[in-house]
Design an enzyme around this catalytic site. Structure first.
Site, mmCIF file in Angstrom:
data_model
loop_
_atom_site.group_PDB
_atom_site.id
_atom_site.type_symbol
_atom_site.label_atom_id
_atom_site.label_comp_id
_atom_site.label_asym_id
_atom_site.label_seq_id
_atom_site.Cartn_x
_atom_site.Cartn_y
_atom_site.Cartn_z
ATOM 1 N N ARG A 207 0.856 -1.183 0.000
ATOM 2 C CA ARG A 207 0.000 0.000 0.000
ATOM 3 C C ARG A 207 0.896 1.239 0.000
ATOM 4 O O ARG A 207 2.036 1.193 0.477
ATOM 5 C CB ARG A 207 -0.909 0.015 1.231
ATOM 6 N N LYS A 233 -1.836 -2.820 8.069
ATOM 7 C CA LYS A 233 -2.941 -2.391 8.917
ATOM 8 C C LYS A 233 -2.919 -3.160 10.230
ATOM 9 O O LYS A 233 -2.597 -4.336 10.270
ATOM 10 C CB LYS A 233 -4.274 -2.635 8.196
ATOM 11 N N HIS A 302 -2.624 2.406 -5.664
ATOM 12 C CA HIS A 302 -3.459 1.270 -5.263
ATOM 13 C C HIS A 302 -3.806 0.390 -6.456
ATOM 14 O O HIS A 302 -3.960 -0.831 -6.313
ATOM 15 C CB HIS A 302 -4.737 1.756 -4.581
ATOM 16 N N ARG A 305 -1.249 -2.104 -6.968
ATOM 17 C CA ARG A 305 -1.473 -3.228 -6.040
ATOM 18 C C ARG A 305 -2.441 -4.222 -6.684
ATOM 19 O O ARG A 305 -2.233 -5.439 -6.615
ATOM 20 C CB ARG A 305 -2.038 -2.657 -4.732
ATOM 21 N N HIS A 328 -3.898 -9.017 3.379
ATOM 22 C CA HIS A 328 -5.337 -8.990 3.636
ATOM 23 C C HIS A 328 -5.658 -9.815 4.876
ATOM 24 O O HIS A 328 -5.186 -10.946 5.006
ATOM 25 C CB HIS A 328 -6.111 -9.559 2.450
ATOM 26 N N TYR A 337 -10.263 -10.406 -6.848
ATOM 27 C CA TYR A 337 -9.428 -10.516 -8.045
ATOM 28 C C TYR A 337 -9.761 -11.758 -8.868
ATOM 29 O O TYR A 337 -9.399 -11.841 -10.036
ATOM 30 C CB TYR A 337 -7.952 -10.515 -7.660
#
Length: 356
Positions: A207, A233, A302, A305, A328, A337
């Site tokens: 990210r 995150k 992004h 990514r 994730h 995806y």
């Protein structure tokens, strides 16, 4: 006298915003800091709350008077976009002495409220009101009342925008072409930086917030290869190996990187940590230089990514592995995806040719 909220973990501009909130809301931010939420997450909450409290002030209402109807008015007000005033600290170089000093500048931005933006604002206020009820500041949760009375918006699944292999190769080549064009004045190390940035996005899917947070200590040499330690995150770390091309680009950049007291891996032209906006500008310049088709014209960090995730799945990589690479927390996020990669669907459409 206005209380001054100060946390060394947060940028000055975020501290300034939080200082304007009621004390009980400042306590909410202290809880987030204690829970080691990422700086970007805390900043997003601050921006969302700033919009909300500005709306309360203009409506002549207080936090305690907030109800479902008032919340509905707020979300409708910002639904189609809004103007945000921010104060940013920018380094300014004195033309006479060459000294660099920080200067606060006020800027106004008009922001488009995307579907994800709307959901984030609701999630931010949901967290705040739950906290205020839990700590006894409020006796009821107006967000629960709002959500009970609101129609649920239809979730629209969009296929992620990504670059093809050929388009990705053109983007990489654009770095050299951009810095060779007449009129572009940049130090040699900046070209090496730009190439390393583009290749890290395409090779690791980090990210943009993760990339700008990389320090010199985030890089590890492993023989001829390199690894980067990425903090994602929730403060979760993952170690990603760079392929040969990305390793060589990073090695070249590090050999040319200016000496500075800043520990940041990637620097701006003033030899300080590069910002998210600075990285986005690099990508925009290279996209324009590459002359990519309309679909790819709005490529952002992004979207790069998205490109890595799609290319990995097209190459037959396991979905769980792709999930770990991207960081994730849920495999459902990675599964978006798979809407792009569907070999059986492609083969079915190809076989139709026999009937036409």
């Amino acid at each position: 006298m206005e209380s001054r909220f100060v946390s060394r973990r947060l940028p000055d501009n975020v501290n300034r915003i939080v200082s304007r909130f009621p004390e009980e809301v400042q306590d909410f931010f202290l809880e987030m800091i204690s829970a080691e939420r990422s700086v970007q997450t805390i900043a997003n909450y601050a921006y969302d709350f700033d919009l909300f409290f500005s709306f309360l002030e203009s409506s002549g209402k207080t936090l305690e008077q907030t109800d479902a109807r008032l919340l509905k008015r707020f979300f409708r007000t910002v639904e189609n976009g809004y103007e945000r005033t921010v104060r940013v600290k920018l380094p300014r170089r004195d033309a006479r002495t060459g000294e660099v000093r920080d200067e606060w500048v006020e800027r106004k931005h008009f922001r488009i409220n995307s579907q994800s933006g709307k959901q984030r604002k609701q999630a931010s206020l949901r967290s705040l009101f739950r906290y205020l009820v839990k700590t006894g500041v409020l006796s009821r949760d107006p967000m629960e009342e709002y959500e009970d009375a609101s129609l649920k918006a239809r979730r629209r699944k969009k296929v992620p925008v990504f670059l093809t292999r050929e388009e990705a190769a053109r983007l990489i080549s654009a770095v050299d072409a951009y810095h060779r064009q007449k009129g572009v004045k940049s130090a040699g190390w900046m070209e090496a930086r730009d190439l390393a940035v583009i290749l890290l996005f395409l090779s690791t899917g980090v990210r943009v917030s993760e990339l700008v947070d990389l320090d010199m200590t985030s890089v590890q040499a492993d023989g001829d290869s390199w690894r980067i330690i990425v903090t994602g995150k929730g403060g979760k770390q993952r170690v990603l190996m760079l392929n040969t091309k990305a390793s060589e680009a990073l090695r070249r950049y590090l050999a040319m990187r200016p000496e500075t007291e800043d520990n940041a891996l990637f620097l701006n032209k003033l030899k300080r940590r590069i910002s998210r906006k600075g990285v986005s500008e690099i990508v925009k310049k290279m996209v324009r230089m590459a002359g990519l088709p309309p679909k790819a014209a709005a490529i952002s960090p992004h979207k790069l990514r998205h490109t890595l995730a799609t290319l990995l799945l097209m190459n037959g990589e396991n979905l769980r592995v792709v999930q770990e690479i991207l960081g994730h927390s849920s495999i459902q996020t990675t599964q978006i995806y798979t809407h792009v990669i569907n070999t059986e669907k492609d083969q079915a459409l190809s076989r139709l040719e026999r009937l036409l």
